[in-house]
Design an enzyme around this catalytic site. Structure first.
Site, PDB file in Angstrom:
ATOM      1  N   ARG A  53       0.866  -1.190   0.000  1.00 52.74           N
ATOM      2  CA  ARG A  53       0.000   0.000   0.000  1.00 52.74           C
ATOM      3  C   ARG A  53       0.894   1.229   0.000  1.00 52.74           C
ATOM      4  NH1 ARG A  53       2.373   2.083   3.723  1.00 52.74           N
ATOM      5  NH2 ARG A  53       0.799   3.685   3.802  1.00 52.74           N
ATOM      6  N   GLY A  54       0.256   2.412  -0.058  1.00 51.64           N
ATOM      7  CA  GLY A  54       1.021   3.652  -0.234  1.00 51.64           C
ATOM      8  C   GLY A  54       1.110   3.917  -1.736  1.00 51.64           C
ATOM      9  N   ALA A  55       0.824   5.163  -2.129  1.00 50.34           N
ATOM     10  CA  ALA A  55       0.629   5.465  -3.549  1.00 50.34           C
ATOM     11  C   ALA A  55       1.784   5.005  -4.456  1.00 50.34           C
ATOM     12  CB  ALA A  55       0.359   6.960  -3.708  1.00 50.34           C
ATOM     13  N   ARG A  90      -7.820  -0.221  -6.329  1.00 53.30           N
ATOM     14  CA  ARG A  90      -7.962   0.916  -5.415  1.00 53.30           C
ATOM     15  C   ARG A  90      -8.166   2.181  -6.259  1.00 53.30           C
ATOM     16  NH1 ARG A  90      -4.189   1.316  -0.363  1.00 53.30           N
ATOM     17  NH2 ARG A  90      -6.052   2.440   0.330  1.00 53.30           N
ATOM     18  N   GLN A 206      -1.970   3.076  10.086  1.00 57.57           N
ATOM     19  CA  GLN A 206      -0.699   3.026   9.345  1.00 57.57           C
ATOM     20  C   GLN A 206       0.406   3.811  10.057  1.00 57.57           C
ATOM     21  OE1 GLN A 206      -3.699   3.536   7.944  1.00 57.57           O
ATOM     22  NE2 GLN A 206      -3.738   3.005   5.780  1.00 57.57           N
ATOM     23  N   ASP A 247      -1.771  10.999  -2.130  1.00 62.97           N
ATOM     24  CA  ASP A 247      -2.219   9.954  -3.064  1.00 62.97           C
ATOM     25  C   ASP A 247      -2.558  10.540  -4.415  1.00 62.97           C
ATOM     26  OD1 ASP A 247      -2.847   8.872  -0.201  1.00 62.97           O
ATOM     27  OD2 ASP A 247      -2.660   7.163  -1.568  1.00 62.97           O
ATOM     28  N   ASN A 257      -5.051  12.900   0.471  1.00 60.77           N
ATOM     29  CA  ASN A 257      -4.192  12.013   1.265  1.00 60.77           C
ATOM     30  C   ASN A 257      -5.076  11.308   2.299  1.00 60.77           C
ATOM     31  OD1 ASN A 257      -1.512  11.002   1.890  1.00 60.77           O
ATOM     32  ND2 ASN A 257      -1.633  12.172   3.784  1.00 60.77           N
ATOM     33  N   LYS A 258      -4.455  10.477   3.086  1.00 58.86           N
ATOM     34  CA  LYS A 258      -5.186   9.655   4.066  1.00 58.86           C
ATOM     35  C   LYS A 258      -6.156  10.492   4.902  1.00 58.86           C
ATOM     36  CE  LYS A 258      -5.053   6.112   4.411  1.00 58.86           C
ATOM     37  NZ  LYS A 258      -6.063   5.259   3.740  1.00 58.86           N
TER      38      LYS A 258
HETATM   39  O1  MRU Z   1      -4.451   3.575   2.294  1.00 60.44           O
HETATM   40  P1  MRU Z   1      -2.962   3.696   2.193  1.00 60.44           P
HETATM   41  O2  MRU Z   1      -2.239   3.126   3.360  1.00 60.44           O
HETATM   42  O3  MRU Z   1      -2.439   3.162   0.868  1.00 60.44           O
HETATM   43  O4  MRU Z   1      -2.730   5.266   2.201  1.00 60.44           O
HETATM   44  C1  MRU Z   1      -1.439   5.786   2.149  1.00 60.44           C
HETATM   45  C2  MRU Z   1      -1.381   7.244   2.249  1.00 60.44           C
HETATM   46  O5  MRU Z   1      -2.371   7.927   2.369  1.00 60.44           O
HETATM   47  C3  MRU Z   1      -0.037   7.874   2.096  1.00 60.44           C
HETATM   48  O6  MRU Z   1       0.056   9.031   2.865  1.00 60.44           O
HETATM   49  C4  MRU Z   1       0.151   8.243   0.628  1.00 60.44           C
HETATM   50  O7  MRU Z   1      -0.050   7.117  -0.183  1.00 60.44           O
HETATM   51  C5  MRU Z   1       1.481   8.812   0.365  1.00 60.44           C
HETATM   52  S1  MRU Z   1       2.689   7.552   0.316  1.00 60.44           S
HETATM   53  C6  MRU Z   1       4.197   8.174   0.035  1.00 60.44           C
END
Ligand code: MRU
Length: 372
Positions: A53-55, A90, A206, A247, A257-258
């Site tokens: 996970r993470g963009a 996603r 996270q 994201d 973002n999250k």
């Molecule tokens: O749902 P996730 O854990 O994939 O969300 C991740 C985030 O929101 C991060 O802040 C974002 O992807 C930036 S990662 C460098």
């Protein structure tokens, strides 16, 4: 970055030269296990279930998912099917679509027999480019940390971060954490004492599970806080800057973002705390402008909200329900912070204004031709 002294990336090609290894992030911080992805479905499942996970890492995993699909069938239909399957995993992080477009472009004009090799080449490049981008983000962000440190000698620089925009969310280094790791690694030379406030980041935690784990493994001083604590800390001068990830950033600089990022940005604005967003250019979507109206926000299952998973005193991993039976639950994964609340975007090309002109000037080759 290092795990128990060993340099580790989040995703890699296995020794067989075709299957893909990755850290299983659903088991951290309690267990460090790795996954082996051998098919398109393995890659799609790993992204959907957030084992990866993470963009930026979602983009890298999707790129390898295309490679795995092409090994089985290198036809045009197979490329299209793989991209559709992966794109559906996603909806919010634009790095996923970016990586799939890159992979399609890399194989499109190749004869079938050359496609698998071309795909693996591009997937490896996508991973390496992400590392280079994150390192550049680190160098640019480090200057901001140095400026703060210079204003408060012999005192810690307190950085607040949300979710995990660390190396686990990328291939290595992380976006929001790259400046932090660089400040930490050069602490002795630069005289910077860096400390990170880690938002726990409900519902999946996270921050508490992943950011705290990776900072701890690297020896960075940090403190986990409940999501609602940031405003209080800012009111008391205990946050020097916030750095979060993204994201998707729109052409005019809105930041998705999250979930919870927006509230931190509001609190930062009210307290005069600089609020920075660190992102590599594949996280920019020049085809959208108004983030609130145009970015699809992922809604995930109720179970993430209604339960908590953790380690029991005798070492078992257990999931427990924390809400009454029958209560409705909503689980929005992301929110949008309007550009006006963002002090600056830390990109691989420098710290830029979160404005249409700032983004277009820094990335003219991406901005030109995009609709906005
Ligand atoms: O749902 P996730 O854990 O994939 O969300 C991740 C985030 O929101 C991060 O802040 C974002 O992807 C930036 S990662 C460098």
């Amino acid at each position: 970055m290092k795990v128990d002294g060993k340099h580790t990336r989040t995703i890699w090609l296995e020794a067989d030269g075709w299957s893909v290894g990755a850290i299983d992030q659903t088991l951290l911080p309690h267990r460090f296990n790795t996954l082996r992805l051998a098919t398109l479905d393995d890659a799609a499942r790993a992204i959907k279930t957030m084992q990866v996970r993470g963009a930026p890492l979602i983009g890298a995993a999707a790129a390898y998912g295309v490679c795995l699909a092409l090994r089985a069938d290198a036809s045009d239909e197979s490329v299209a099917r793989a991209c559709a399957t992966l794109l559906a995993t996603r909806p919010t992080a634009i790095n996923l679509k970016w990586a799939l477009d890159e992979m399609t472009a890399a194989v499109r004009n190749q004869p079938r027999e050359a496609r698998v090799a071309a795909a693996y080449r591009r997937a490896a490049e996508i991973c390496d480019e992400d590392v280079v981008n994150c390192q550049a983000i680190g160098r640019h962000g480090l200057k901001l940390i140095e400026q703060i440190a210079a204003r408060k000698p012999n005192k810690p620089v307190n950085v607040l971060t949300h979710c995990n925009a660390g190396w686990l969310a990328t291939v290595d280094w992380g976006t929001a954490t790259a400046p932090i790791y660089m400040a930490h690694d050069k602490a002795h030379d630069l005289g910077i004492d860096i400390h990170v406030w880690v938002d726990e980041t409900r519902p999946r935690n996270q921050g508490a599970s992943l950011t705290a784990w990776e900072l701890g493994k690297h020896g960075v001083k940090h403190t986990i806080i409940a999501d609602n604590t940031g405003g209080h800390l800012m009111q008391h001068g205990l946050v020097d800057m916030a750095i979060v990830g993204a994201d998707r950033v729109t052409a005019r600089g809105d930041v998705c973002n999250k979930i919870g990022t927006y509230l931190k940005a509001l609190a930062a604005k009210d307290n005069g705390v600089p609020f920075y967003v660190a992102l590599p250019s594949p996280s920019i979507d020049f085809t959208v402008s108004d983030g609130i109206a145009e970015i699809p926000i992922e809604q995930r299952g109720a179970g993430e909200q209604s339960t908590m998973t953790g380690r029991t005193a005798d070492g078992r991993i257990e999931t427990v329900q924390i809400v009454p039976d029958g209560s409705a639950v909503a689980n929005y994964g992301f929110d949008v912070t309007p550009a006006r609340l963002v002090t600056g975007l830390i990109t691989e090309r420098g710290v830029i204004e979160a404005t249409r002109s700032g983004l277009a000037a820094a990335f003219p080759e991406r901005a030109s031709g995009a609709e906005f």
